[in-house]
Design an enzyme around this catalytic site. Sequence first.
Site, short mmCIF file in Angstrom:
data_model
loop_
_atom_site.label_atom_id
_atom_site.label_comp_id
_atom_site.label_asym_id
_atom_site.label_seq_id
_atom_site.Cartn_x
_atom_site.Cartn_y
_atom_site.Cartn_z
N ASP A 169 0.84 -1.20 0.00
CA ASP A 169 0.00 0.00 0.00
C ASP A 169 0.87 1.25 0.00
OD1 ASP A 169 -2.38 1.45 0.12
OD2 ASP A 169 -3.26 0.08 1.59
N ASP A 234 -10.35 3.57 -3.18
CA ASP A 234 -11.06 2.39 -2.67
C ASP A 234 -12.48 2.32 -3.20
OD1 ASP A 234 -8.73 2.18 -1.36
OD2 ASP A 234 -9.59 1.97 0.64
C1 GAL Z 1 -6.10 1.43 1.18
C2 GAL Z 1 -6.20 0.40 0.08
C3 GAL Z 1 -7.27 -0.60 0.45
C4 GAL Z 1 -6.94 -1.25 1.76
C5 GAL Z 1 -6.75 -0.17 2.81
C6 GAL Z 1 -6.28 -0.70 4.12
O1 GAL Z 1 -5.04 2.31 0.91
O2 GAL Z 1 -6.50 1.06 -1.11
O3 GAL Z 1 -7.41 -1.57 -0.56
O4 GAL Z 1 -5.80 -2.03 1.63
O5 GAL Z 1 -5.81 0.78 2.38
O6 GAL Z 1 -6.17 0.37 5.01
#
Ligand code: GAL
Length: 531
Positions: A169, A234
Amino acid sequence: METWNRWIASAILAMGTILPSSAQELATIPLPPMGWSSWNSFSNTVNSANVVEQAKAIHESELQKAGYVYVNIDEGWWLGDRDQQGNIVVDAKSWPAIEPGERDGDMSNIVRYIHSLGLKAGIYTDAGKDGCSTYPDIGPAYFHTGSEGHYEEDFLRFAEWGFDYVKVDWCGGYKENLDPAVQYAEIARAIARAEAKTGHKLYYSICDWGKQSPSTWGAGIGGASQAIWRTGGDIVAPVVVGGPHTERKASFEAMLRNFDANYHPEAEHTGFYNDPDMMVLGMPGLNASENKLHMSLWAMAAAPLLIGADVTKLDANTLADFTNSDVIAIDQDAAGLQAVKVGENGPGLEIWSKFLARSGERAVLLLNRTYFPAPMHMDWKDLGLSGDHAEVKDVWSGDPAVAVNGHYEATVPAHDGILLRIKSSEAPVVKHYTPVSQSNRMSGAETHFVHLAQTGSGWSQIKISYRNASPQGAVVDLHTNDHGGTRVAMPPTGNATRSVWIQVQLDQPGNENRMVFSNSGRASILSLDVY
Ligand code: GAL
């Protein structure tokens, strides 16, 4: 004379049908990964007990047989603690022993369990110092859940634990204003070293939400032989702080938004895929037809099919949507290309076509984004196909669809789509080009193709024939006309000539199009066939 003309016409058609298909000539490429991820349904409350339950449900349902093999643990598995040597410290209560003789707080317990079911295991970290867990979620905020400063040890540890997949991430990287192309390349190299030491492959999932255009640098990054990169934010609405799971809702709007942000047909090829995010299919918020449309959209995009729903709660219809083998076959097609938009019947009424590896075949989605049922139509020529006769199958109903004289029409319900698989003949406009100049096997070499004919304003599919005798994949920079550059990855071919498919826009009038492959290093680019 008449018969002779017809013979020539059918011979040309036959050439068109032979050229693209010769399946043995295609390089074998990794197909988009399929599986499940904990984030959409469990957020940061993920633990051993719920992963065991999900893995079991995948194993006992039809999902595993249909190809959903990855069980991916997302954020929340680690609270940011390291021991004095810098090793990740795992919460023993959340990740206890599963079998006798195992040690509490050892992530290899859950990996062994997942593997014992014939499934594969995925893990998660961040490219920066802090991970996304600094944002309070269902649970409290945790700091230092990123791998920066520990790339070498962390990726080695993931491989030693036995994981097969790692999602990286960008929360920390973003906070520190790092350059994703630099960090993700460094991570890819750390992964490669971990793979070399352990003999264990880690599938690479880049998650920087499309920041600084990973579609232009993701393919082959840091020597990676396969990867996906997120193209947007997301897909699930943000969680209300302290709120219950049920706050995590799917929405039709977010599904389309992520599908749209994912449109980078110039980038997707050869085992490197745009990632519109984990699916929300089967979560509260989408109705039955929207669920099917979701699956159609992800399959047309050749997207990773990662289930985000709680698998233990899926009803029979949703399970049937996930496991429809005809839809999965579209996603997992060997050419590895994503669908391109080939026309509009009006605002919100779009025709998408996915070029498939078998000659003369296309998957087509008539997409109605509007709130009204709408009559829609398309012609084979919109799809680059010829011939009045075609086999047309409505993929979801399984019924043959009625098509007349190279033309199809139907009323598409509101917020819905019709997914078709069409078998006809490639239009006999295939053009074969050889390079005008080339210097091989030298880093910095360039291969020029010039005077390529215009193929319209849309996307052309190009079969690149090449040879790469080295044991590693080659990554070549490509510039088409004045469009932005992109990268093409070319898997090893031994001494054989193989081909991969890409999509480009040959949009200059006449024969004024050019393609320049540079930095071609190991690969010799021999010819192009343009469709
Ligand atoms: C976001 C990511 C998500 C998930 C989330 C966890 O940055 O896009 O898919 O992994 O973090 O906090």
